[in-house]
Design a protein around this motif. Structure first.
Motif, short mmCIF file in Angstrom:
data_model
loop_
_atom_site.label_atom_id
_atom_site.label_comp_id
_atom_site.label_asym_id
_atom_site.label_seq_id
_atom_site.Cartn_x
_atom_site.Cartn_y
_atom_site.Cartn_z
N ASP A 222 14.63 -23.88 -9.34
CA ASP A 222 13.47 -23.06 -9.03
C ASP A 222 12.31 -23.55 -9.89
OD1 ASP A 222 13.78 -21.89 -11.60
OD2 ASP A 222 15.07 -20.32 -10.79
N VAL A 223 11.17 -22.84 -9.87
CA VAL A 223 9.99 -23.33 -10.57
C VAL A 223 9.92 -22.89 -12.03
CG1 VAL A 223 8.62 -23.48 -8.47
CG2 VAL A 223 8.59 -21.36 -9.80
N VAL A 224 10.85 -22.05 -12.47
CA VAL A 224 10.80 -21.56 -13.85
C VAL A 224 10.84 -22.71 -14.87
CG1 VAL A 224 11.98 -20.16 -15.60
CG2 VAL A 224 11.67 -19.27 -13.28
N PRO A 225 11.74 -23.70 -14.71
CA PRO A 225 11.74 -24.81 -15.68
C PRO A 225 10.40 -25.55 -15.73
CG PRO A 225 13.77 -24.81 -14.43
CD PRO A 225 12.86 -23.82 -13.76
N PHE A 226 9.75 -25.75 -14.58
CA PHE A 226 8.44 -26.42 -14.60
C PHE A 226 7.45 -25.61 -15.43
CE2 PHE A 226 4.13 -27.11 -13.24
CZ PHE A 226 4.04 -28.49 -13.10
N VAL A 227 7.38 -24.31 -15.18
CA VAL A 227 6.44 -23.47 -15.91
C VAL A 227 6.74 -23.50 -17.40
CG1 VAL A 227 5.60 -21.11 -16.20
CG2 VAL A 227 6.02 -22.00 -13.90
N ALA A 228 8.02 -23.43 -17.75
CA ALA A 228 8.40 -23.42 -19.17
C ALA A 228 8.00 -24.71 -19.87
CB ALA A 228 9.91 -23.19 -19.28
N ILE A 229 8.37 -25.85 -19.28
CA ILE A 229 8.06 -27.14 -19.91
C ILE A 229 6.56 -27.37 -19.92
CG2 ILE A 229 8.41 -29.63 -19.79
CD1 ILE A 229 10.89 -28.04 -20.63
N VAL A 358 13.40 -35.08 -22.94
CA VAL A 358 13.39 -36.13 -21.91
C VAL A 358 12.74 -35.56 -20.67
CG1 VAL A 358 14.84 -37.58 -20.43
CG2 VAL A 358 15.48 -37.21 -22.83
N LEU A 359 11.57 -36.09 -20.28
CA LEU A 359 10.86 -35.58 -19.11
C LEU A 359 11.52 -36.03 -17.81
CD1 LEU A 359 7.14 -35.90 -20.23
CD2 LEU A 359 8.75 -34.02 -20.56
N ARG A 360 12.28 -37.11 -17.89
CA ARG A 360 13.23 -37.55 -16.86
C ARG A 360 12.65 -38.44 -15.76
NH1 ARG A 360 18.00 -33.46 -15.01
NH2 ARG A 360 19.58 -35.03 -14.54
N ASP A 361 11.44 -38.21 -15.33
CA ASP A 361 10.82 -39.09 -14.32
C ASP A 361 9.47 -39.57 -14.83
OD1 ASP A 361 12.64 -39.38 -12.10
OD2 ASP A 361 12.35 -37.25 -11.74
N GLN A 385 9.99 -30.88 -14.24
CA GLN A 385 10.81 -29.68 -14.12
C GLN A 385 12.28 -29.92 -14.45
OE1 GLN A 385 8.83 -30.73 -11.46
NE2 GLN A 385 10.43 -32.06 -10.65
N ASP A 386 12.73 -31.17 -14.40
CA ASP A 386 14.13 -31.47 -14.70
C ASP A 386 14.34 -31.90 -16.14
OD1 ASP A 386 14.87 -30.96 -12.04
OD2 ASP A 386 14.40 -33.02 -11.43
N ALA A 387 13.39 -31.57 -17.02
CA ALA A 387 13.45 -32.03 -18.42
C ALA A 387 14.71 -31.53 -19.11
CB ALA A 387 12.20 -31.57 -19.17
N MET A 388 15.22 -32.37 -20.01
CA MET A 388 16.41 -32.07 -20.79
C MET A 388 16.19 -32.53 -22.22
SD MET A 388 19.33 -33.48 -18.16
CE MET A 388 18.60 -35.11 -18.19
N ILE A 389 17.15 -32.26 -23.07
CA ILE A 389 17.16 -32.81 -24.42
C ILE A 389 18.22 -33.90 -24.45
CG2 ILE A 389 17.58 -32.34 -26.86
CD1 ILE A 389 16.66 -29.46 -26.34
#
Length: 503
Positions: A222-229, A358-361, A385-389
């Motif tokens: 969903d869009v929550v990860p995008f908003v958070a990052i 890691v922003l991933r893309d 939005q798919d960012a990880m550590i």
């Protein structure tokens, strides 16, 4: 199968134009729109507004096809505008090229009742009924699949209305390899904005340990990860887009338009200066302690770890999709097992690698060059939005082995040297040898994943355009395999025929 008609009130000509824009953003090749209504009901007005919306040209000449019977437009979508009022018989449609128009484009048909027997139920039927001089009602009948598209477009318009931009122009901007689409929004006053349409992505069927691929690979649903990052990046001083309005439940965001400048020249070649700034931006990002939890409107977004399970499911895309496509047959169990075992050793080594957000893309399509800014503010960041550590080397590899544009070995080394210099100047504990080893591993891991994804996009999703990138990524694979840490995998890649012994 068609469902009950959807009725839309059109109180004035402006409402007709808005409906045309909303319809234009639902269309895809193969769609046939049949416009019915009495003379003066507004069929031509709707048709012209729709064609101009697809063209993104309000002044486009859209002549009536009353005498030519068909008018063709080479636009973002191929469009053929038919007027069958003077049609002598349904057989004339063969000469006019209706079937050919629907093979790779959209047909817009006025007076379809003149050849009713040639149109089945699999059309988008729009009936316009006049009430007063300029007031109309549009009744739309179509398949459930199309009405789902239309209802989503109407929901986006309602979102804009609630944001005070109900009459703003909507124009298609892009779609990507996922289910997300983007529009450029032009309000009557103020700067353009970007509408992100990202409905919650279905998990898909379980594939391992009762979990779908998206959960294992930690893909945003969903869009929550995008908003958070986005919030975190902006707090840290990076140029992520400001969010003007949001609907977290429905997956709709209205965000700042960072511009259209890129990292490539007019010929599509990388501009070294811009890539250098992008690598400097990564060096600055990797000096920040990555966030583990971010609060978003009373919710907690836990930034996932780029763990070995996620890395493994990604590298298996090569054996699940790319290698069978390349060889014409399934991968032998012995080769698959050895491949996974070799990667498991490397994933264990990565446990000690430096970790960062890691922003991933992080590559050319998602980096915006802003000529009027200075410093790191010149680089706009999107699609995170798919960012990880995970290993900080991952995003460096994503940039320096850009999947969409060829980065020659000399430029790759220039960028790596710049990153190392930036990190070493500030971080006394930065270990260049450890970084370069992690870089080689992550570059190969990402390339293996992308080879599989691009073949999957072709075979599963009907998007063959991504196949043109495969030779470049195969070259990156051969380049990465030169590092000593990857010698065991080099032997495997050579044996299965992905790289040659001379590479």
């Amino acid at each position: 199968m068609q469902t009950a008609p959807l009725s839309i009130a059109l109180p004035d000509l402006g409402a007709t134009t808005i409906l045309a824009e909303d319809l234009a953003l639902t269309l895809k090749p193969g769609d046939c729109l049949c416009l019915s209504g009495d003379l003066g009901a507004g069929k031509s007005t709707l048709a012209r507004a729709l064609i101009r919306a697809v063209a993104d040209d309000p002044d486009l000449e859209v002549p009536s096809p009353t005498f030519t019977l068909v008018q063709n437009y080479d636009l973002r979508l191929q469009m053929a505008h038919f007027d069958l009022y003077r049609l002598a018989g349904a057989d004339e449609l063969d000469e006019l090229g209706l079937d050919e128009a629907l093979e790779d484009g959209v047909a817009l048909v006025e007076w379809p009742e003149r050849a009713r027997e040639r149109f089945g139920n699999d059309v988008i039927a729009i009936s316009l009924e006049g009430i007063e001089d300029t007031s109309r009602i549009a009744r739309i009948s179509a398949s459930p699949e199309y009405l789902e598209r239309l209802n989503r477009s109407l929901a986006l318009r309602s979102f804009l209305d609630e944001a005070g931009m109900g009459s703003a122009e909507r124009r298609f901007l892009q779609g990507d390899a996922s289910s997300r689409t983007y529009e450029r929004i032009r309000p009557a006053t103020g700067d353009p904005l970007i509408l992100m349409n990202a409905p919650r992505r279905p998990d898909g069927p379980p594939i391992r340990d009762g979990l779908p691929y998206s959960r294992i690979a930690h893909l945003a649903e969903d869009v929550v990860p995008f908003v958070a990052i986005d919030m975190w990046l902006r707090e840290q001083g990076f140029s992520a887009p400001a969010i003007a309005a949001q609907d977290l439940k429905d997956g709709i965001l209205l965000i700042e338009d960072l511009g259209s400048g890129g990292l490539l020249d007019s010929q599509g070649a990388p501009i070294a200066e811009r890539y250098e700034l992008a690598v400097e931006c990564l060096a600055a990002l990797h000096r920040k302690h990555p966030p583990e939890t971010i609060q978003v409107d009373g919710r907690e977004h836990h930034v996932p770890a780029y763990d070995s399970r996620a890395m493994q499911i990604e590298i298996e895309l090569l054996t699940d999709w790319y290698l069978p496509w390349r060889t014409g047959g399934p991968v032998p169990d012995r080769d698959r097992a050895e491949y996974i075992e070799l990667w498991a050793v490397l994933f264990e080594q990565l446990q000690s690698a430096e970790k960062a957000l890691v922003l991933r893309d992080y590559h050319s399509p998602n980096l915006i060059w802003r000529e009027d800014r200075t410093g790191l503010d010149r680089l706009g960041l999107i699609d995170f939005q798919d960012a990880m550590i995970g290993p900080s080397a991952y995003d460096v590899a994503s940039l320096c082995q850009d999947a969409r544009v060829t980065i020659e070995p000399e430029l790759e080394e220039q960028l790596l040297a710049r990153y190392v210099e930036e990190r070493g100047t500030v971080d006394a504990d930065f270990d260049e040898a450890a970084f370069r080893e992690a870089y080689a591993i992550m570059a190969l891991q990402r390339a293996s994943k992308i080879l599989g994804i691009f073949v999957r996009l072709d075979q599963r999703d009907g998007k063959p355009g991504y196949l043109r990138h495969l030779p470049r990524i195969e070259g990156y694979v051969a380049r990465s395999l030169q590092h000593p840490v990857l010698q065991p995998l080099r032997s495997w890649f050579t044996r299965v025929g992905i790289v040659s012994t001379e590479s």
